[in-house]
Design an enzyme around this catalytic site. Sequence first.
Site, PDB file in Angstrom:
ATOM      1  N   SER A 202      39.922  56.111  44.747  1.00 17.47           N
ATOM      2  CA  SER A 202      41.109  56.334  43.911  1.00 17.47           C
ATOM      3  C   SER A 202      41.561  57.791  43.933  1.00 17.47           C
ATOM      4  O   SER A 202      40.781  58.699  44.224  1.00 17.47           O
ATOM      5  CB  SER A 202      40.827  55.933  42.462  1.00 17.47           C
TER       6      SER A 202
HETATM    7  N1  SAH Z   1      35.588  53.264  42.406  1.00 18.56           N
HETATM    8  C1  SAH Z   1      35.693  53.376  43.863  1.00 18.56           C
HETATM    9  C2  SAH Z   1      37.023  52.913  44.409  1.00 18.56           C
HETATM   10  C3  SAH Z   1      37.286  51.488  44.103  1.00 18.56           C
HETATM   11  S1  SAH Z   1      38.232  50.592  45.305  1.00 18.56           S
HETATM   12  C4  SAH Z   1      35.420  54.799  44.321  1.00 18.56           C
HETATM   13  O1  SAH Z   1      35.249  55.686  43.489  1.00 18.56           O
HETATM   14  O2  SAH Z   1      35.363  55.006  45.544  1.00 18.56           O
HETATM   15  C5  SAH Z   1      37.881  48.995  44.650  1.00 18.56           C
HETATM   16  C6  SAH Z   1      36.545  48.454  45.048  1.00 18.56           C
HETATM   17  O3  SAH Z   1      36.349  47.254  44.330  1.00 18.56           O
HETATM   18  C7  SAH Z   1      36.453  48.083  46.518  1.00 18.56           C
HETATM   19  O4  SAH Z   1      35.359  48.705  47.122  1.00 18.56           O
HETATM   20  C8  SAH Z   1      36.299  46.559  46.489  1.00 18.56           C
HETATM   21  O5  SAH Z   1      35.498  46.053  47.541  1.00 18.56           O
HETATM   22  C9  SAH Z   1      35.664  46.335  45.135  1.00 18.56           C
HETATM   23  N2  SAH Z   1      35.820  44.991  44.577  1.00 18.56           N
HETATM   24  C10 SAH Z   1      36.877  44.151  44.679  1.00 18.56           C
HETATM   25  N3  SAH Z   1      36.644  43.003  44.019  1.00 18.56           N
HETATM   26  C11 SAH Z   1      35.395  43.116  43.463  1.00 18.56           C
HETATM   27  C12 SAH Z   1      34.568  42.266  42.674  1.00 18.56           C
HETATM   28  N4  SAH Z   1      34.959  41.030  42.315  1.00 18.56           N
HETATM   29  N5  SAH Z   1      33.367  42.715  42.288  1.00 18.56           N
HETATM   30  C13 SAH Z   1      32.924  43.957  42.654  1.00 18.56           C
HETATM   31  N6  SAH Z   1      33.655  44.806  43.414  1.00 18.56           N
HETATM   32  C14 SAH Z   1      34.872  44.400  43.810  1.00 18.56           C
END
Ligand code: SAH
Length: 227
Positions: free
Chosen positions: A74
């Site tokens: 993000s």
């Molecule tokens: N917080 C992260 C960025 C998040 S991007 C950072 O600091 O880098 C969103 C992430 O959520 C992605 O890696 C994606 O694979 C994950 N995601 C999507 N759906 C999800 C779910 N149902 N459970 C866990 N993770 C999930």
Amino acid sequence: MADDDPFAEKRRRLLGEIEQDARDTAFWTGRKAFSDRTMDAMAAVPRHAFVRDEDEVVAYVNRPQPIGHGQTISQPYIVALMTDMLDLTGTEKVLEIGTGSGYQAAVLSHVAGQVFTIEIVESLGLAAEKRLKALGYANVQVRVGDGYLGWPEQAPFDAIMVTAAPEKIPEALIRQLRPGGRMIVPIGRAHDRQTLTLVVKSMDGKVTIESVLPVAFVPMVNKSPPN
Ligand code: SAH
């Protein structure tokens, strides 16, 4: 970070941009500045260690960056805002959904007592776990799994942060939030704008919801995408 950190100047400049963004968005967020705790955490975490090698030079640009598998780390301002909205004091048990690179978890580790973070893409989760360990973030635990289920063995949580967008607030996460706890989550349809939403559970278990800011997150998926 040591004075000879080649990224120190870039990180300092980024903090100034986050402060400016906070002022510019105060109308929506109700916060014209973030707490010292939040800003100190943003100053402490080496963001360049969480992006892909080829993106190191842009790690401190105030923008999201790709981390592979169609996912993104993000924007720093959004990381700071979401961290700040949880009003943590340093002792709390926090759940993050969407580990991605592990950057947000590292920021949370500075402002909370314990951080539990769940990632659905196995290779991202394992890489983040390794990275966080190598960087010495000892109070963060990573699990590969489905965030819609939360982490029942560790519940209840004082605060929950969701960094992928579900269409509505996952029931299990509301259940796993402690009375008096706060959750920050982008709510909305995939590939659309979402609304960053603050969920507060009162001491008697009543849930109130407040819209914070229009945002754009990757969708929170129901089953693991191909690795
Ligand atoms: N917080 C992260 C960025 C998040 S991007 C950072 O600091 O880098 C969103 C992430 O959520 C992605 O890696 C994606 O694979 C994950 N995601 C999507 N759906 C999800 C779910 N149902 N459970 C866990 N993770 C999930």
